[in-house]
Design a protein around this motif. Structure first.
Motif, short mmCIF file in Angstrom:
data_model
loop_
_atom_site.label_atom_id
_atom_site.label_comp_id
_atom_site.label_asym_id
_atom_site.label_seq_id
_atom_site.Cartn_x
_atom_site.Cartn_y
_atom_site.Cartn_z
N ASN A 101 5.27 -2.09 4.13
CA ASN A 101 4.79 -1.84 2.78
C ASN A 101 5.94 -1.21 2.01
O ASN A 101 6.28 -0.06 2.23
CB ASN A 101 3.60 -0.89 2.80
N ASN A 121 0.82 -1.20 0.00
CA ASN A 121 0.00 0.00 0.00
C ASN A 121 0.86 1.26 0.00
O ASN A 121 1.67 1.49 0.90
CB ASN A 121 -0.92 -0.02 1.23
N LEU A 122 0.67 2.10 -1.03
CA LEU A 122 1.51 3.28 -1.20
C LEU A 122 1.37 4.26 -0.04
O LEU A 122 2.35 4.81 0.45
CB LEU A 122 1.19 3.98 -2.52
N MET A 123 0.13 4.45 0.39
CA MET A 123 -0.13 5.39 1.48
C MET A 123 0.59 4.96 2.76
O MET A 123 1.26 5.78 3.41
CB MET A 123 -1.64 5.44 1.72
N SER A 124 0.47 3.71 3.09
CA SER A 124 1.15 3.20 4.29
C SER A 124 2.65 3.26 4.11
O SER A 124 3.39 3.61 5.04
CB SER A 124 0.73 1.76 4.57
N ALA A 125 3.12 2.91 2.91
CA ALA A 125 4.55 2.93 2.64
C ALA A 125 5.11 4.33 2.86
O ALA A 125 6.16 4.50 3.49
CB ALA A 125 4.83 2.46 1.21
N ILE A 126 4.39 5.34 2.35
CA ILE A 126 4.85 6.72 2.54
C ILE A 126 4.91 7.07 4.01
O ILE A 126 5.89 7.63 4.49
CB ILE A 126 3.90 7.70 1.82
N GLU A 127 3.85 6.70 4.73
CA GLU A 127 3.84 7.00 6.16
C GLU A 127 5.01 6.36 6.88
O GLU A 127 5.67 6.98 7.71
CB GLU A 127 2.51 6.54 6.78
N GLU A 128 5.27 5.10 6.52
CA GLU A 128 6.38 4.39 7.17
C GLU A 128 7.71 5.05 6.85
O GLU A 128 8.56 5.25 7.72
CB GLU A 128 6.38 2.92 6.74
N VAL A 129 7.90 5.41 5.57
CA VAL A 129 9.17 6.03 5.17
C VAL A 129 9.32 7.40 5.82
O VAL A 129 10.40 7.76 6.29
CB VAL A 129 9.29 6.12 3.63
N GLU A 130 8.23 8.16 5.86
CA GLU A 130 8.29 9.48 6.51
C GLU A 130 8.74 9.33 7.96
O GLU A 130 9.57 10.10 8.44
CB GLU A 130 6.90 10.16 6.48
N LYS A 155 10.50 6.86 9.29
CA LYS A 155 11.91 6.46 9.33
C LYS A 155 12.83 7.63 9.02
O LYS A 155 13.89 7.78 9.63
CB LYS A 155 12.16 5.33 8.32
N MET A 156 12.42 8.47 8.07
CA MET A 156 13.25 9.62 7.70
C MET A 156 13.37 10.61 8.85
O MET A 156 14.39 11.27 9.00
CB MET A 156 12.66 10.36 6.48
N ARG A 212 2.45 14.95 -0.54
CA ARG A 212 3.39 14.17 0.26
C ARG A 212 4.42 13.46 -0.59
O ARG A 212 5.59 13.36 -0.22
CB ARG A 212 2.62 13.16 1.11
N ALA A 250 5.43 -0.56 -4.12
CA ALA A 250 4.15 0.15 -4.15
C ALA A 250 4.10 1.07 -5.36
O ALA A 250 3.10 1.12 -6.09
CB ALA A 250 3.95 0.93 -2.86
#
Lengths: 156, 156
Positions: free
Chosen positions: B131, A132-141, A143-144, B16, B136
DNA sequence: TGTATTTATGTAGTTAACTACGTAGTTTTA
DNA sequence: TAAAACTACGTAGTTAACTACATAAATACA
């Protein structure tokens, strides 16, 4: 997407993110237009913030939407020109300018709400993949925030 | 990331994505600089393509990297200014300009290869979440090719 | 074979974010 | 309480992509 970028993969990720963002924004524009609504996707964060929070200063909006204040100011200018928002000086602190939605702004939001709902559905169908792109972005954000790309390379 | 954007979620996804792309690009710049390499992340797709495929025309490069040709031309101009690539007229088709790496370009690539490897590792550590962002993106790109955001909203 | 269409490249101007810098109020501190 | 530092806002200029339009060479077609 091309062969070479696919092969070089992850190193061109910034390019690919940007392109994806651009396509989504453009389609967003078309969708508003198709519904006869004069609204730019880039205005969404400001309008939505003011709708949720009421009266805010320039810096409060900038922080809230995660933009720099000059970017925010230029969005505010456009929105004032559209008469969707208005501003007045803060009596307590003369440096501040307090922004709020106009009647026209509030009405437009009412008109947009069903469209936002449809957009949400369309995006969900598009983004709800195995990863899931949305979750992936949240996770990466997240971590960053702890440690960015630069620091990770440095500390390898 | 701010409260309001989190709440409005998916509708601000384009914003985002763009911000994430921007942060990664900036850190990329810093990493090259830290290794004493004069190279811009945005040059990567062109340089890598020419390295892989040898001599190509402007349009071939543009297609390969997935940019429009005017964007490609401006990248090529910068790279020619840096003397990393050179161009010559195609004898078979006088409209075409054939681009290739210079000696300096080839040498720079040799110098960058270990850095690319480290970047790849750093990015992998950053992006390999539950994710996976890279997967993704690939999945969403594929879905968009079949049917984009606009069409999905229209056909709801 | 001459005209119409297509293709390759180039230029000009736009967009949506940014950084850098300046000014005017507010707050802190010596 | 005057000077220094900070905060809020604004302007100017940059960046990295884009679209729209122009031109020249090659190809297709009547």
């Amino acid at each position: 997407m091309s062969n070479v970028i696919d092969a070089s993969g992850i190193l061109a990720i910034s390019t690919r993110l940007q392109r994806l963002a651009d396509q989504l924004r453009k389609d967003g524009q078309l969708i508003y237009k198709a519904h006869g609504i004069e609204f730019e996707p880039k205005w969404f964060p400001v309008i939505y913030t003011l709708h949720q929070k009421g009266q805010l200063s320039v810096m409060e909006i900038a922080t809230e939407i995660g933009y720099t204040h000059p970017s925010t100011i230029s969005l505010l200018k456009e929105l004032e020109k559209q008469k969707l928002i208005r501003s007045k000086k803060d009596k307590q602190d003369e440096r501040k300018r307090l922004l709020s939605l106009t009647e026209k702004g509030e009405e437009l939001i009412l008109q947009m709400k069903p469209v936002w709902k449809r957009m949400q559905q369309a995006l969900t169908s598009l983004l709800h993949t195995e990863n899931n792109l949305m979750s992936a972005i949240e996770e990466v954000e997240q971590k960053m925030e702890k440690k960015g790309f630069f620091a990770r390379e440095r500390d390898l």
